[in-house]
Design a protein around this motif. Sequence first.
Motif, short mmCIF file in Angstrom:
data_model
loop_
_atom_site.label_atom_id
_atom_site.label_comp_id
_atom_site.label_asym_id
_atom_site.label_seq_id
_atom_site.Cartn_x
_atom_site.Cartn_y
_atom_site.Cartn_z
N ARG A 40 0.84 -1.21 0.00
CA ARG A 40 0.00 0.00 0.00
C ARG A 40 0.87 1.25 0.00
O ARG A 40 0.56 2.24 -0.68
CB ARG A 40 -0.94 -0.03 1.21
N LYS A 78 3.90 1.52 -1.24
CA LYS A 78 4.51 1.63 -2.56
C LYS A 78 3.51 2.17 -3.57
O LYS A 78 3.85 3.00 -4.43
CB LYS A 78 5.03 0.26 -3.02
N ASN A 79 2.28 1.70 -3.47
CA ASN A 79 1.24 2.15 -4.41
C ASN A 79 0.97 3.64 -4.26
O ASN A 79 0.56 4.31 -5.22
CB ASN A 79 -0.04 1.35 -4.18
N GLU A 80 1.20 4.15 -3.04
CA GLU A 80 0.97 5.58 -2.80
C GLU A 80 2.26 6.38 -2.91
O GLU A 80 2.30 7.57 -2.56
CB GLU A 80 0.37 5.78 -1.39
#
Length: 436
Positions: free
Chosen positions: A422, A424-426
């Motif tokens: 999460r 990394k995704n942000e």
Amino acid sequence: MKVVSSKDFKLEREVEYGTPEQNKAVKEIVSAIKKEGDTALLRYTEQFDRVTLTPNQLRVTPEELQAAYGRVEESFVSAIQAAAANIRAFHARQKRNSWMDLQPDGTILGQIIRPLKRVGVYVPGGKAAYPSSVLMNVIPAQIAGVPEIVMVTPPSTGGKEGIDPYILVAAAEAGVNEIYRVGGAQAVAALAFGTESIAPVDKICGPGNIYVALAKREVYGAVDIDSIAGPSEIVVLADETAEPAYVAADLLSQAEHDEMASAILVTPSQSLADSVAAEVERQLQELPRQAIARSSVENYGAIIVVESMEEGISVVNRLAPEHLEIVVEDPMGLVGSIENAGAIFLGAYSSEPVGDYFAGPNHIIPTNGTARFSSPVDVDDFIKKSSLIYYSKEALLRDGKTIIELARREGLEGHARAIEIRLKNEGKGGDGYGEQ
């Protein structure tokens, strides 16, 4: 009743877990109920209670409940109604509510309180029937919001007449309309695992004999239970101002329950000790349950003479009694020193039966010294709690690396990666999956 010094009194009391034969018998009964359902339930009812029933006769009918009123005194109905009102008022103050805490970053933490769905109440027969126990088990469950309360009781609590009408009236007044005429270990197993006639419950509560206690222990885990209750106990902590006749009567009020009941006086007054010993013997002569009470006071009773009230308090805290009466000149002044007691009765007029029947607090109280770590039955015994967690994106981005650090220190990489993906995704992950 023996009078001893605190130095000569042994505080240890053996906890009864049943003989090997009793444990084996209970395991066999529970197993048979699980496999055979009603067939085994009816077979054991005939074997142990000597009552032959068909499946259609297991449940008490509304007509039987109504007819029970004609078999009891109007004064009893009034007494049960008054006691129930007091018990409801006391337990209503224990009710909990769900709660949520909303943080500025959007995080929500909280707790959801829900009642258990179905509770089974065991009401014993045997040496005595206890309508008051119906109220003490049922009312807290009702206040907690339990929608289904079922009661079981041996089919011959009232002798040849069947179920004791006082038990039935107490059940009706408490609002219980699902009642089955079964008892013993077989009834506990039926409540735990269900049969064709009895749906399983989430929790079993209520007192019973050693077979009932062992059965509750056997089914624990499949369902919850209230406790494994031991024989009743009373300790009276008294000084020279106490009335010997009152103290003796209160000791005998518990001794008459059971041959294994424990009744103990703790006092720094030798004069009171001698007077109470004589008074116990005098009152025993007139007690209808004399044989039971005498066995209790001779085998499990004592009058302990201590050097001071401070030493008396120390003895009480080590005993951790089910019931404690403080009968001294200033009882309120000693309450803060009592660390271990299930129920505390203050003053000469707060006799233990006041709590057993009428005042409002629950009379199902920890025994065998377990008041060191447990409490009387209350509304909390009939609820379950769920934690509520809602994390906002802002909160996870703020705390994520800290959570990853803790997860990896425990060697749980999957936990760490669940957070890291999460981040990394942000665009906040930084370190990659495999780095430790």
